[in-house]
Design an enzyme around this catalytic site. Sequence first.
Site, PDB file in Angstrom:
ATOM      1  N   LYS A 107       0.812  -1.211   0.000  1.00  0.00           N
ATOM      2  CA  LYS A 107       0.000   0.000   0.000  1.00  0.00           C
ATOM      3  C   LYS A 107       0.848   1.265   0.000  1.00  0.00           C
ATOM      4  CE  LYS A 107      -4.158  -2.144   1.323  1.00  0.00           C
ATOM      5  NZ  LYS A 107      -3.732  -3.423   1.909  1.00  0.00           N
TER       6      LYS A 107
HETATM    7  C1  LIG Z   1      -4.442  -4.491   1.500  1.00  0.00           C
HETATM    8  C2  LIG Z   1      -3.715  -5.759   1.441  1.00  0.00           C
HETATM    9  C3  LIG Z   1      -4.110  -6.780   0.575  1.00  0.00           C
HETATM   10  C4  LIG Z   1      -5.357  -6.672  -0.257  1.00  0.00           C
HETATM   11  O1  LIG Z   1      -5.206  -5.729  -1.286  1.00  0.00           O
HETATM   12  P1  LIG Z   1      -6.510  -5.183  -2.058  1.00  0.00           P
HETATM   13  O2  LIG Z   1      -6.000  -4.179  -3.003  1.00  0.00           O
HETATM   14  O3  LIG Z   1      -7.407  -4.605  -1.023  1.00  0.00           O
HETATM   15  O4  LIG Z   1      -7.113  -6.356  -2.729  1.00  0.00           O
HETATM   16  C5  LIG Z   1      -3.340  -7.923   0.515  1.00  0.00           C
HETATM   17  N1  LIG Z   1      -2.249  -8.072   1.285  1.00  0.00           N
HETATM   18  C6  LIG Z   1      -1.843  -7.110   2.138  1.00  0.00           C
HETATM   19  C7  LIG Z   1      -0.647  -7.356   2.979  1.00  0.00           C
HETATM   20  C8  LIG Z   1      -2.554  -5.925   2.231  1.00  0.00           C
HETATM   21  O5  LIG Z   1      -2.137  -4.979   3.078  1.00  0.00           O
END
Ligand SMILES: *Cc1c(COP(=O)(O)O)cnc(C)c1O
Length: 430
Positions: A107
Amino acid sequence: MKYYSTNNKELRYSFKEAVLKGLAPDNGLFFPVSIPQLGNDFFKCLPNMSMSDIGYEVARSFVGEDISDYVLEDITKDAFNFKIPVVEVEKEVYSLELFHGPTCAFKDVGARFMSRCLSAFSKQSGQKITILVATSGDTGSAVANGFLGVDGVDVIILYPKDKVSKIQEQQLTTMGGNITALEVDGNFDDCQAMVKKAFADKELNTKLNLTSANSINIARLLPQSFYYFYAWGQLNSIDKEVVVSVPSGNYGNLSGGLLAKQMGLPISYFIASSNINKVIPDYLKSGKYEPKSSISTISNAMDVGAPSNFDRILQLYKQNYGSVIQDIKGAWFSDKETKLAVLDVYERTGYIMDPHGAIGYLGLKKYLNKENQLGIFLETAHPAKFKDTVEKVLGNKIVIPNQLGKCLSKEKKSWIIENDFSALKNYLFR
Ligand SMILES: *Cc1c(COP(=O)(O)O)cnc(C)c1O
Protein backbone atom coordinates in the site's frame (compact mmCIF):
# COMPACT_ATOMS: atom_id res chain seq x y z
CA MET A 1 -8.13 12.55 -19.41
CA LYS A 2 -11.64 12.87 -18.03
CA TYR A 3 -13.38 10.60 -15.56
CA TYR A 4 -17.00 9.53 -15.20
CA SER A 5 -18.85 8.03 -12.25
CA THR A 6 -19.78 4.36 -12.46
CA ASN A 7 -23.30 5.47 -11.50
CA ASN A 8 -23.57 8.12 -14.21
CA LYS A 9 -21.54 7.89 -17.39
CA GLU A 10 -22.67 11.26 -18.70
CA LEU A 11 -20.97 13.48 -16.14
CA ARG A 12 -17.29 14.39 -16.53
CA TYR A 13 -14.65 15.09 -13.87
CA SER A 14 -10.98 16.03 -14.09
CA PHE A 15 -8.23 13.96 -12.47
CA LYS A 16 -7.96 16.59 -9.76
CA GLU A 17 -11.66 16.50 -8.98
CA ALA A 18 -11.64 12.71 -8.93
CA VAL A 19 -8.68 12.60 -6.56
CA LEU A 20 -10.00 15.29 -4.21
CA LYS A 21 -13.50 13.81 -4.07
CA GLY A 22 -12.40 10.17 -3.84
CA LEU A 23 -15.93 8.96 -4.43
CA ALA A 24 -18.26 10.57 -6.99
CA PRO A 25 -21.11 12.71 -5.58
CA ASP A 26 -23.60 10.01 -6.61
CA ASN A 27 -21.50 7.45 -4.67
CA GLY A 28 -20.16 5.87 -7.86
CA LEU A 29 -16.48 5.18 -8.46
CA PHE A 30 -14.48 7.39 -10.77
CA PHE A 31 -13.38 5.73 -13.96
CA PRO A 32 -11.36 7.05 -16.93
CA VAL A 33 -13.44 7.62 -20.08
CA SER A 34 -10.87 5.70 -22.09
CA ILE A 35 -7.88 3.51 -21.33
CA PRO A 36 -4.69 4.78 -22.97
CA GLN A 37 -2.75 2.26 -25.04
CA LEU A 38 1.00 2.05 -24.55
CA GLY A 39 2.91 1.50 -27.77
CA ASN A 40 5.65 -0.94 -28.75
CA ASP A 41 8.36 1.58 -28.00
CA PHE A 42 7.31 1.72 -24.39
CA PHE A 43 7.40 -2.06 -24.02
CA LYS A 44 10.79 -2.29 -25.74
CA CYS A 45 12.23 0.17 -23.23
CA LEU A 46 10.62 -1.43 -20.17
CA PRO A 47 13.56 -3.64 -19.13
CA ASN A 48 15.71 -0.52 -18.78
CA MET A 49 13.17 1.65 -17.02
CA SER A 50 13.00 2.35 -13.29
CA MET A 51 9.74 2.22 -11.36
CA SER A 52 9.67 6.07 -11.35
CA ASP A 53 10.27 6.25 -15.12
CA ILE A 54 7.40 3.84 -15.68
CA GLY A 55 5.17 5.72 -13.25
CA TYR A 56 5.84 8.97 -15.01
CA GLU A 57 5.15 7.59 -18.50
CA VAL A 58 1.99 5.73 -17.51
CA ALA A 59 0.57 8.46 -15.27
CA ARG A 60 0.97 11.29 -17.77
CA SER A 61 -2.06 10.48 -19.84
CA PHE A 62 -4.21 9.86 -16.75
CA VAL A 63 -3.24 13.06 -15.01
CA GLY A 64 -3.63 15.34 -18.01
CA GLU A 65 -3.12 19.04 -17.32
CA ASP A 66 -3.89 18.88 -13.62
CA ILE A 67 -0.26 18.23 -12.70
CA SER A 68 2.54 19.63 -14.81
CA ASP A 69 5.11 17.22 -16.28
CA TYR A 70 7.92 18.40 -14.07
CA VAL A 71 5.85 18.18 -10.87
CA LEU A 72 4.72 14.70 -11.92
CA GLU A 73 8.31 13.68 -12.44
CA ASP A 74 9.16 14.85 -8.92
CA ILE A 75 6.15 13.03 -7.50
CA THR A 76 7.09 9.70 -9.08
CA LYS A 77 10.78 10.02 -8.14
CA ASP A 78 9.96 10.89 -4.57
CA ALA A 79 7.14 8.34 -4.15
CA PHE A 80 9.01 5.31 -5.51
CA ASN A 81 12.28 5.62 -3.67
CA PHE A 82 12.48 1.98 -2.51
CA LYS A 83 13.27 -1.25 -4.33
CA ILE A 84 10.58 -3.55 -5.77
CA PRO A 85 12.52 -6.65 -6.75
CA VAL A 86 11.33 -9.78 -8.54
CA VAL A 87 12.80 -12.72 -6.61
CA GLU A 88 12.92 -16.31 -7.85
CA VAL A 89 11.39 -18.58 -5.20
CA GLU A 90 11.44 -21.82 -7.15
CA LYS A 91 11.59 -22.84 -10.79
CA GLU A 92 9.23 -20.62 -12.82
CA VAL A 93 7.78 -19.03 -9.67
CA TYR A 94 8.67 -15.46 -8.76
CA SER A 95 7.74 -13.22 -5.88
CA LEU A 96 7.24 -9.53 -6.64
CA GLU A 97 8.31 -8.01 -3.33
CA LEU A 98 6.15 -4.95 -2.82
CA PHE A 99 7.01 -4.55 0.85
CA HIS A 100 10.24 -2.56 0.90
CA GLY A 101 8.54 0.79 1.46
CA PRO A 102 8.37 2.66 4.79
CA THR A 103 5.41 0.70 6.22
CA CYS A 104 6.41 -2.67 4.71
CA ALA A 105 3.26 -3.32 2.66
CA PHE A 106 2.37 -2.79 -1.00
CA LYS A 107 0.00 0.00 0.00
CA ASP A 108 3.01 2.30 0.29
CA VAL A 109 3.09 2.44 -3.51
CA GLY A 110 -0.44 3.79 -3.89
CA ALA A 111 -0.43 5.86 -0.73
CA ARG A 112 2.84 7.64 -1.46
CA PHE A 113 1.76 8.57 -4.97
CA MET A 114 -1.67 9.71 -3.83
CA SER A 115 -0.41 11.76 -0.89
CA ARG A 116 2.00 13.61 -3.15
CA CYS A 117 -0.75 14.36 -5.66
CA LEU A 118 -3.00 15.63 -2.88
CA SER A 119 -0.33 17.86 -1.37
CA ALA A 120 0.29 19.31 -4.84
CA PHE A 121 -3.45 20.09 -5.11
CA SER A 122 -3.66 21.47 -1.56
CA LYS A 123 -0.73 23.77 -2.36
CA GLN A 124 -2.49 24.98 -5.52
CA SER A 125 -5.69 25.85 -3.62
CA GLY A 126 -4.41 26.71 -0.14
CA GLN A 127 -7.31 24.71 1.37
CA LYS A 128 -6.96 22.37 4.34
CA ILE A 129 -8.13 18.80 3.76
CA THR A 130 -9.08 15.92 6.04
CA ILE A 131 -8.34 12.40 4.89
CA LEU A 132 -10.70 9.80 6.31
CA VAL A 133 -9.58 6.22 5.83
CA ALA A 134 -10.80 2.80 6.94
CA THR A 135 -8.13 0.13 7.24
CA SER A 136 -8.04 -3.63 7.58
CA GLY A 137 -4.44 -3.27 8.73
CA ASP A 138 -2.04 -1.85 6.17
CA THR A 139 -3.77 1.02 4.37
CA GLY A 140 -3.97 3.23 7.42
CA SER A 141 -0.27 3.26 8.18
CA ALA A 142 0.76 3.60 4.53
CA VAL A 143 -1.56 6.58 4.03
CA ALA A 144 -0.64 8.15 7.34
CA ASN A 145 3.05 7.74 6.64
CA GLY A 146 2.58 9.39 3.25
CA PHE A 147 1.02 12.44 4.94
CA LEU A 148 2.92 12.57 8.21
CA GLY A 149 3.93 16.16 8.86
CA VAL A 150 2.36 17.49 5.63
CA ASP A 151 0.92 20.96 6.22
CA GLY A 152 -2.74 21.43 5.43
CA VAL A 153 -3.63 17.75 5.71
CA ASP A 154 -5.16 15.88 8.67
CA VAL A 155 -5.48 12.11 8.57
CA ILE A 156 -8.09 10.15 10.55
CA ILE A 157 -7.79 6.37 10.50
CA LEU A 158 -10.58 3.96 11.47
CA TYR A 159 -9.46 0.43 12.29
CA PRO A 160 -11.31 -2.58 13.74
CA LYS A 161 -10.48 -3.18 17.40
CA ASP A 162 -8.57 -6.45 18.05
CA LYS A 163 -8.58 -7.36 14.35
CA VAL A 164 -5.20 -6.11 13.20
CA SER A 165 -1.79 -7.56 14.11
CA LYS A 166 0.17 -6.07 17.00
CA ILE A 167 2.76 -4.49 14.74
CA GLN A 168 0.06 -3.08 12.48
CA GLU A 169 -1.63 -1.51 15.49
CA GLN A 170 1.62 0.02 16.71
CA GLN A 171 2.18 1.48 13.26
CA LEU A 172 -1.29 3.00 13.21
CA THR A 173 -1.35 4.43 16.69
CA THR A 174 2.13 5.81 17.29
CA MET A 175 2.61 8.38 14.55
CA GLY A 176 1.09 11.38 16.34
CA GLY A 177 1.18 14.84 14.80
CA ASN A 178 -1.49 15.28 12.13
CA ILE A 179 -2.43 11.57 12.33
CA THR A 180 -5.28 10.28 14.54
CA ALA A 181 -6.27 6.62 15.03
CA LEU A 182 -9.85 5.64 15.91
CA GLU A 183 -10.33 2.14 17.25
CA VAL A 184 -13.79 0.96 16.20
CA ASP A 185 -15.67 -1.67 18.14
CA GLY A 186 -16.57 -3.65 15.00
CA ASN A 187 -15.01 -5.26 11.93
CA PHE A 188 -13.41 -3.76 8.81
CA ASP A 189 -16.67 -3.66 6.86
CA ASP A 190 -18.18 -1.59 9.68
CA CYS A 191 -15.28 0.85 9.45
CA GLN A 192 -15.64 1.06 5.68
CA ALA A 193 -19.41 1.62 5.97
CA MET A 194 -18.85 4.47 8.47
CA VAL A 195 -16.41 6.16 6.13
CA LYS A 196 -18.85 5.83 3.24
CA LYS A 197 -21.58 7.41 5.35
CA ALA A 198 -19.30 10.27 6.29
CA PHE A 199 -18.74 11.05 2.62
CA ALA A 200 -22.46 11.04 1.96
CA ASP A 201 -23.03 13.45 4.88
CA LYS A 202 -23.33 17.03 3.59
CA GLU A 203 -22.78 18.70 6.95
CA LEU A 204 -19.51 16.85 7.55
CA ASN A 205 -18.25 17.45 4.06
CA THR A 206 -18.81 21.17 4.10
CA LYS A 207 -17.16 21.54 7.45
CA LEU A 208 -14.16 19.31 6.98
CA ASN A 209 -13.37 19.11 3.26
CA LEU A 210 -13.22 15.32 3.44
CA THR A 211 -11.11 13.26 1.05
CA SER A 212 -10.99 9.50 0.85
CA ALA A 213 -7.75 7.57 0.79
CA ASN A 214 -9.14 4.10 0.34
CA SER A 215 -8.36 2.05 -2.72
CA ILE A 216 -11.43 3.55 -4.34
CA ASN A 217 -9.36 6.72 -4.86
CA ILE A 218 -8.12 6.79 -8.43
CA ALA A 219 -4.73 8.18 -7.32
CA ARG A 220 -4.11 5.01 -5.35
CA LEU A 221 -5.39 2.71 -8.02
CA LEU A 222 -3.34 4.13 -10.85
CA PRO A 223 0.15 3.57 -9.31
CA GLN A 224 -0.89 0.04 -8.48
CA SER A 225 -0.67 -0.63 -12.20
CA PHE A 226 2.95 0.57 -12.46
CA TYR A 227 4.64 -2.36 -10.76
CA TYR A 228 3.08 -4.92 -13.06
CA PHE A 229 4.96 -3.24 -15.91
CA TYR A 230 8.05 -3.03 -13.77
CA ALA A 231 7.89 -6.75 -12.90
CA TRP A 232 7.39 -7.73 -16.52
CA GLY A 233 10.37 -5.58 -17.50
CA GLN A 234 12.56 -7.23 -14.86
CA LEU A 235 11.65 -10.75 -16.00
CA ASN A 236 12.30 -9.77 -19.58
CA SER A 237 11.20 -13.10 -21.06
CA ILE A 238 9.06 -12.22 -24.02
CA ASP A 239 8.81 -15.79 -25.27
CA LYS A 240 7.04 -16.99 -22.12
CA GLU A 241 3.47 -16.72 -21.00
CA VAL A 242 3.24 -14.69 -17.79
CA VAL A 243 0.57 -15.37 -15.17
CA VAL A 244 0.14 -13.19 -12.07
CA SER A 245 -1.50 -14.13 -8.79
CA VAL A 246 -2.78 -11.33 -6.57
CA PRO A 247 -3.71 -11.90 -2.91
CA SER A 248 -6.87 -9.81 -2.71
CA GLY A 249 -9.23 -8.13 -0.27
CA ASN A 250 -10.75 -4.95 -1.65
CA TYR A 251 -9.42 -5.79 -5.12
CA GLY A 252 -7.60 -2.51 -5.69
CA ASN A 253 -4.33 -4.31 -6.33
CA LEU A 254 -5.90 -6.65 -8.87
CA SER A 255 -7.73 -3.73 -10.52
CA GLY A 256 -4.32 -2.09 -11.02
CA GLY A 257 -3.08 -5.24 -12.78
CA LEU A 258 -6.16 -5.45 -14.99
CA LEU A 259 -5.68 -1.82 -15.91
CA ALA A 260 -2.06 -2.56 -16.90
CA LYS A 261 -3.24 -5.46 -19.05
CA GLN A 262 -5.80 -3.27 -20.77
CA MET A 263 -3.08 -0.70 -21.47
CA GLY A 264 -1.31 -3.44 -23.39
CA LEU A 265 0.83 -5.38 -20.90
CA PRO A 266 0.96 -8.98 -22.18
CA ILE A 267 -0.05 -10.83 -19.03
CA SER A 268 -1.89 -13.98 -19.93
CA TYR A 269 -4.31 -13.96 -17.00
CA PHE A 270 -4.61 -13.08 -13.31
CA ILE A 271 -5.50 -15.18 -10.33
CA ALA A 272 -7.71 -13.56 -7.71
CA SER A 273 -6.34 -15.35 -4.65
CA SER A 274 -8.38 -15.10 -1.51
CA ASN A 275 -8.87 -16.49 1.98
CA ILE A 276 -12.24 -17.73 3.29
CA ASN A 277 -13.67 -14.30 2.40
CA LYS A 278 -14.14 -15.63 -1.11
CA VAL A 279 -16.90 -13.44 -2.51
CA ILE A 280 -15.00 -12.88 -5.76
CA PRO A 281 -13.82 -16.47 -6.36
CA ASP A 282 -17.46 -17.45 -5.79
CA TYR A 283 -18.60 -14.80 -8.27
CA LEU A 284 -16.09 -16.05 -10.85
CA LYS A 285 -17.52 -19.54 -10.45
CA SER A 286 -21.22 -18.69 -10.44
CA GLY A 287 -21.62 -15.26 -12.03
CA LYS A 288 -23.41 -14.14 -8.88
CA TYR A 289 -21.98 -11.42 -6.66
CA GLU A 290 -23.07 -11.94 -3.08
CA PRO A 291 -21.32 -9.72 -0.52
CA LYS A 292 -21.12 -11.17 2.97
CA SER A 293 -19.94 -10.17 6.38
CA SER A 294 -16.21 -10.69 6.70
CA ILE A 295 -14.61 -13.48 8.70
CA SER A 296 -11.31 -13.02 10.59
CA THR A 297 -8.30 -14.91 9.26
CA ILE A 298 -4.50 -14.84 9.61
CA SER A 299 -4.34 -12.92 6.31
CA ASN A 300 -6.35 -10.14 7.91
CA ALA A 301 -5.72 -7.44 5.31
CA MET A 302 -7.89 -9.54 3.00
CA ASP A 303 -10.79 -9.97 5.41
CA VAL A 304 -13.25 -8.08 3.25
CA GLY A 305 -16.78 -9.26 2.60
CA ALA A 306 -17.91 -6.48 0.26
CA PRO A 307 -14.91 -5.56 -1.92
CA SER A 308 -15.15 -1.92 -2.92
CA ASN A 309 -13.40 -2.32 -6.28
CA PHE A 310 -15.77 -4.96 -7.62
CA ASP A 311 -17.69 -2.32 -9.58
CA ARG A 312 -14.47 -1.13 -11.12
CA ILE A 313 -13.61 -4.62 -12.33
CA LEU A 314 -17.05 -4.86 -13.93
CA GLN A 315 -16.43 -1.47 -15.53
CA LEU A 316 -13.10 -2.63 -16.94
CA TYR A 317 -14.94 -5.51 -18.63
CA LYS A 318 -18.04 -3.53 -19.58
CA GLN A 319 -20.15 -5.69 -17.24
CA ASN A 320 -19.39 -8.75 -19.36
CA TYR A 321 -19.00 -11.82 -17.16
CA GLY A 322 -17.59 -13.87 -20.06
CA SER A 323 -14.68 -11.45 -20.52
CA VAL A 324 -14.09 -11.20 -16.77
CA ILE A 325 -13.54 -14.93 -16.40
CA GLN A 326 -11.18 -15.01 -19.35
CA ASP A 327 -8.77 -12.70 -17.59
CA ILE A 328 -9.37 -13.62 -13.94
CA LYS A 329 -9.33 -17.06 -12.33
CA GLY A 330 -10.37 -17.53 -8.72
CA ALA A 331 -8.77 -19.40 -5.86
CA TRP A 332 -9.19 -19.42 -2.09
CA PHE A 333 -7.41 -21.09 0.79
CA SER A 334 -7.98 -21.75 4.48
CA ASP A 335 -5.72 -20.55 7.30
CA LYS A 336 -4.43 -24.10 7.65
CA GLU A 337 -3.42 -24.31 3.99
CA THR A 338 -1.83 -20.88 4.25
CA LYS A 339 0.33 -21.91 7.22
CA LEU A 340 1.33 -25.15 5.52
CA ALA A 341 2.43 -23.20 2.45
CA VAL A 342 4.54 -20.81 4.55
CA LEU A 343 6.27 -23.79 6.16
CA ASP A 344 6.61 -25.84 2.98
CA VAL A 345 8.19 -23.07 0.92
CA TYR A 346 10.50 -22.16 3.77
CA GLU A 347 11.67 -25.74 4.23
CA ARG A 348 12.21 -26.35 0.53
CA THR A 349 13.68 -23.00 -0.51
CA GLY A 350 14.46 -20.89 2.57
CA TYR A 351 12.10 -18.17 1.33
CA ILE A 352 9.84 -16.66 3.99
CA MET A 353 6.37 -15.62 2.85
CA ASP A 354 3.85 -13.66 4.87
CA PRO A 355 0.30 -15.14 5.07
CA HIS A 356 -0.97 -12.90 2.23
CA GLY A 357 1.91 -13.73 -0.07
CA ALA A 358 1.40 -17.40 0.78
CA ILE A 359 -2.16 -17.20 -0.51
CA GLY A 360 -0.83 -15.61 -3.68
CA TYR A 361 1.70 -18.43 -3.99
CA LEU A 362 -0.97 -21.10 -3.52
CA GLY A 363 -3.22 -19.46 -6.13
CA LEU A 364 -0.36 -19.49 -8.60
CA LYS A 365 0.43 -23.16 -7.95
CA LYS A 366 -3.20 -24.05 -8.51
CA TYR A 367 -3.09 -22.70 -12.06
CA LEU A 368 0.51 -22.93 -13.34
CA ASN A 369 0.46 -26.04 -15.44
CA LYS A 370 2.01 -25.43 -18.84
CA GLU A 371 5.45 -25.44 -20.40
CA ASN A 372 6.75 -22.02 -21.15
CA GLN A 373 4.80 -20.35 -18.39
CA LEU A 374 6.17 -18.05 -15.72
CA GLY A 375 4.26 -17.20 -12.60
CA ILE A 376 4.54 -14.14 -10.41
CA PHE A 377 2.80 -13.84 -7.07
CA LEU A 378 2.62 -10.49 -5.34
CA GLU A 379 4.25 -10.50 -1.90
CA THR A 380 2.12 -7.74 -0.41
CA ALA A 381 3.62 -7.46 3.08
CA HIS A 382 6.88 -8.13 4.87
CA PRO A 383 6.55 -11.37 6.90
CA ALA A 384 7.61 -9.46 10.03
CA LYS A 385 4.30 -7.59 9.91
CA PHE A 386 2.73 -10.92 10.82
CA LYS A 387 5.55 -11.95 13.08
CA ASP A 388 3.48 -13.89 15.62
CA THR A 389 1.86 -16.12 13.00
CA VAL A 390 4.97 -16.60 10.89
CA GLU A 391 7.30 -17.35 13.81
CA LYS A 392 4.86 -19.87 15.22
CA VAL A 393 4.65 -21.66 11.88
CA LEU A 394 8.38 -21.69 11.25
CA GLY A 395 9.40 -22.31 14.85
CA ASN A 396 12.07 -19.66 14.26
CA LYS A 397 12.59 -15.98 15.00
CA ILE A 398 12.44 -13.70 11.99
CA VAL A 399 14.30 -10.46 11.40
CA ILE A 400 12.33 -7.24 11.85
CA PRO A 401 13.27 -4.50 9.39
CA ASN A 402 14.34 -1.21 10.97
CA GLN A 403 11.36 0.76 9.77
CA LEU A 404 9.03 -1.68 11.62
CA GLY A 405 11.13 -2.07 14.74
CA LYS A 406 11.04 1.65 15.49
CA CYS A 407 7.30 1.87 16.19
CA LEU A 408 7.30 -1.08 18.59
CA SER A 409 8.74 0.85 21.50
CA LYS A 410 6.48 3.88 21.07
CA GLU A 411 3.37 4.49 23.15
CA LYS A 412 0.02 3.58 21.58
CA LYS A 413 -2.45 6.44 21.29
CA SER A 414 -5.96 5.81 19.98
CA TRP A 415 -9.58 6.82 20.60
CA ILE A 416 -12.03 3.99 21.05
CA ILE A 417 -15.39 4.65 19.40
CA GLU A 418 -18.58 2.65 19.10
CA ASN A 419 -19.54 0.93 15.89
CA ASP A 420 -22.01 3.63 14.98
CA PHE A 421 -21.91 6.52 12.53
CA SER A 422 -23.08 9.06 15.10
CA ALA A 423 -20.05 8.18 17.24
CA LEU A 424 -17.78 9.06 14.35
CA LYS A 425 -19.68 12.23 13.66
CA ASN A 426 -19.48 13.27 17.30
CA TYR A 427 -15.78 12.68 17.25
CA LEU A 428 -15.26 14.71 14.10
CA PHE A 429 -17.32 17.61 15.47
CA ARG A 430 -15.77 17.50 18.95
C1 LIG B 1 -4.44 -4.49 1.50
C2 LIG B 1 -3.71 -5.76 1.44
C3 LIG B 1 -4.11 -6.78 0.57
C4 LIG B 1 -5.36 -6.67 -0.26
O1 LIG B 1 -5.21 -5.73 -1.29
P1 LIG B 1 -6.51 -5.18 -2.06
O2 LIG B 1 -6.00 -4.18 -3.00
O3 LIG B 1 -7.41 -4.61 -1.02
O4 LIG B 1 -7.11 -6.36 -2.73
C5 LIG B 1 -3.34 -7.92 0.52
N1 LIG B 1 -2.25 -8.07 1.29
C6 LIG B 1 -1.84 -7.11 2.14
C7 LIG B 1 -0.65 -7.36 2.98
C8 LIG B 1 -2.55 -5.92 2.23
O5 LIG B 1 -2.14 -4.98 3.08
